[in-house]
Structure formats: C-alpha cells, structure tokens
Write a protein that holds these residues in place. Sequence first.
Motif, PDB file in Angstrom:
ATOM      1  N   ARG A 159       0.827  -1.214   0.000  1.00 58.40           N
ATOM      2  CA  ARG A 159       0.000   0.000   0.000  1.00 58.40           C
ATOM      3  C   ARG A 159       0.859   1.262   0.000  1.00 58.40           C
ATOM      4  NH1 ARG A 159      -3.214  -3.904   2.166  1.00 58.40           N
ATOM      5  NH2 ARG A 159      -5.484  -3.686   2.031  1.00 58.40           N
ATOM      6  N   SER A 162       2.016   1.794  -3.677  1.00 61.33           N
ATOM      7  CA  SER A 162       1.031   2.369  -4.589  1.00 61.33           C
ATOM      8  C   SER A 162       0.839   3.861  -4.325  1.00 61.33           C
ATOM      9  CB  SER A 162      -0.300   1.630  -4.477  1.00 61.33           C
ATOM     10  OG  SER A 162      -0.869   1.782  -3.184  1.00 61.33           O
ATOM     11  N   ARG A 163       0.927   4.259  -3.070  1.00 54.25           N
ATOM     12  CA  ARG A 163       0.784   5.679  -2.746  1.00 54.25           C
ATOM     13  C   ARG A 163       2.014   6.471  -3.182  1.00 54.25           C
ATOM     14  NH1 ARG A 163      -2.487   2.735  -0.242  1.00 54.25           N
ATOM     15  NH2 ARG A 163      -4.406   3.481   0.747  1.00 54.25           N
ATOM     16  N   LEU A 182       3.826  -7.750  -8.815  1.00 57.53           N
ATOM     17  CA  LEU A 182       3.848  -6.309  -8.575  1.00 57.53           C
ATOM     18  C   LEU A 182       4.939  -5.654  -9.415  1.00 57.53           C
ATOM     19  CD1 LEU A 182       3.316  -6.220  -4.697  1.00 57.53           C
ATOM     20  CD2 LEU A 182       1.641  -5.833  -6.506  1.00 57.53           C
TER      21      LEU A 182
END
Length: 315
Positions: A159, A162-163, A182
């Motif tokens: 997470r 992705s940010r 990923l």
Amino acid sequence: MKPTILMAPRMPARLVERLQERYVLLGPMERSTPDALPEGAEAAQALLTMGSLKTDAALIDALPKLGLISCYGTGIEGVDRACAKARGIRLCNAADANATSVAEFAMGLLLASARQIGAAERFVRAGRWQGNSIERMANVPGLAGRKLGIYGLGAIGARIASRAAAFDMTIGYHNRSQRPELPYLYHDSLLGLASWADMLIVAVRASIETRHAINAQVLRALGPEGHLINISRGIAVDEEALCEALETKLIAGAALDVYEHEPQVPDRLKVLENVVLTPHIAANAESAQLAQQDLLVGNLEAYFAGKPLLSPVAL
C-alpha cells in the motif's frame, strides 16, 4: 454459561463493552506475566494480547484451558509460537485491517522528513520567518523522481508503494521473496536496496531475523541525502547506529513512529532537528481501529463456534 477470556493489555472501551456482552472478560493485567494473572484466569480459553507484549511459555503454561491467542494488531513477535503449537493453541492477528492507515501515515512521515515540515513549523513558531528576502529555509529535494526503497512488501508495504507511485517516485523493495505480480524493482539484499534508494521505509515484520537489520552499514549505504522512515517495529533499527548517523549527517533525516524500548525514546533522538518523532500512532485511524476490533470479535466468535478463524497465523 459465558466462556472466559483474558485481556492482557487495556483494550478500547467500545471493544470491552462488546466482549463483556458475550464473555466473562478478565483483565487487563498489570504486566504480561504469570504472577499478574487475575483471579479466575485458570478458566480462560482465549488470551487477547499484542505482539509487543511477551506471551512466553511461562504465561501460556499458567493458562491450562487456553486454546486461542488473539493479537489485537498485526504483530505476533511476542508470542512463543513453538510453545503454542506444542499445546495445540491457535493464533490469530489483525491481518491487514490497519494496513491502509499505516501506509497513509508512512507517507505522512516521509513528507515530514524529506520536506522538513516539522522544522518549517518550528521556524514559523520561533518567529524566524521574516519573508524570503530576509531569511528562508534551505531548498530540499522533492519526492518526484526520487527512488523509494521499501523493506518488507507485505500488506502495508504494498500500500505504501502504490501511494508513493502517485508521487511519481520509483519503487524498489527487499522482501523474503520476490513478488513478480507487482511492478516494482526487487533487490535481493537489504544493503543493495539501501545503496539504490534515496529514501528507505521499514515495513517489515518484527522477528529475530529482522532485529537491527537497519544497522550502521545500511545507513551508510543510504547516504547523506537519504531519509529513513520506520512504521514497523523499533527493533528493526539499531537506534545507537541511527543516532550516530543523524548526529554526523551520515543520512539527511529520519522519521520514527516506533522505538526499540517503547515508550522510552532515546534522549539523543529528542534533541535532534533532523528527526521526526511520533508515539506509535500509525494505526490510529478510526476506520483501522474499528476494523481491528471487528476482526478480533469475529475471530473469537469463530473459535467458540468451532469454525475456521478469520485471520489465522500459521504456527
């Protein structure tokens, strides 16, 4: 008759009320040791604890009817898993219930350190801002185009990645194993990741293997423009080495939400201007806390109903 459960640390009032409706709830305990067990603890079938607390063989053996250890957060490092396995005790945790909250906070710490937000606030509060033509703070690199290394690409680390990508950062990671699904650059060693990265976020699970993984050599590899962010567990970072690195400007800065001996924070860190310090609050978003509480209650209900746990941890 209500089953008996034991609460080691003090839990949120809303959760305590829910538990008292369904169970005979004992605790909290003054300390997580056999001599601090409350009256009636021998009947406890489930223990509610946290990974940062010690749940060792002595405590487990003092609870003869124990069948479930439920950790409120994601950490399980304090649990003697070998003893629990030998006793046939099941283990569960909060899984990824707080992952979004922690990832958000990690980005906040990254911005606070790299963009010197804390130093800027102190600059204003001290009355030093007289307009840019008189005195201004030094320019710093932004996040766009910078290389972010993530140590531990689990639920939280993914997470964060992705940010960070939304900030136009290049993402690399070191993990126990590569995650080919990923789109991030895998490094087969932590030292290699630190050498490559401009900024390094620690999101690894606490364990014997990760204790002091961030050492003087890794900090030296991160370099004089590097920033270290830790939102995992304090034991992952050698605090003596970090203090030395910050004092000598071996790295540019750090931001820490966790510490090796909480709630004690080294005085050497407190006096430094190039470190941001927060009191282990990355998971304190209301949504995360409610999700953790719901999951804990759900695991207890599943256990006492003889159903599979919602978030089991393998022993």
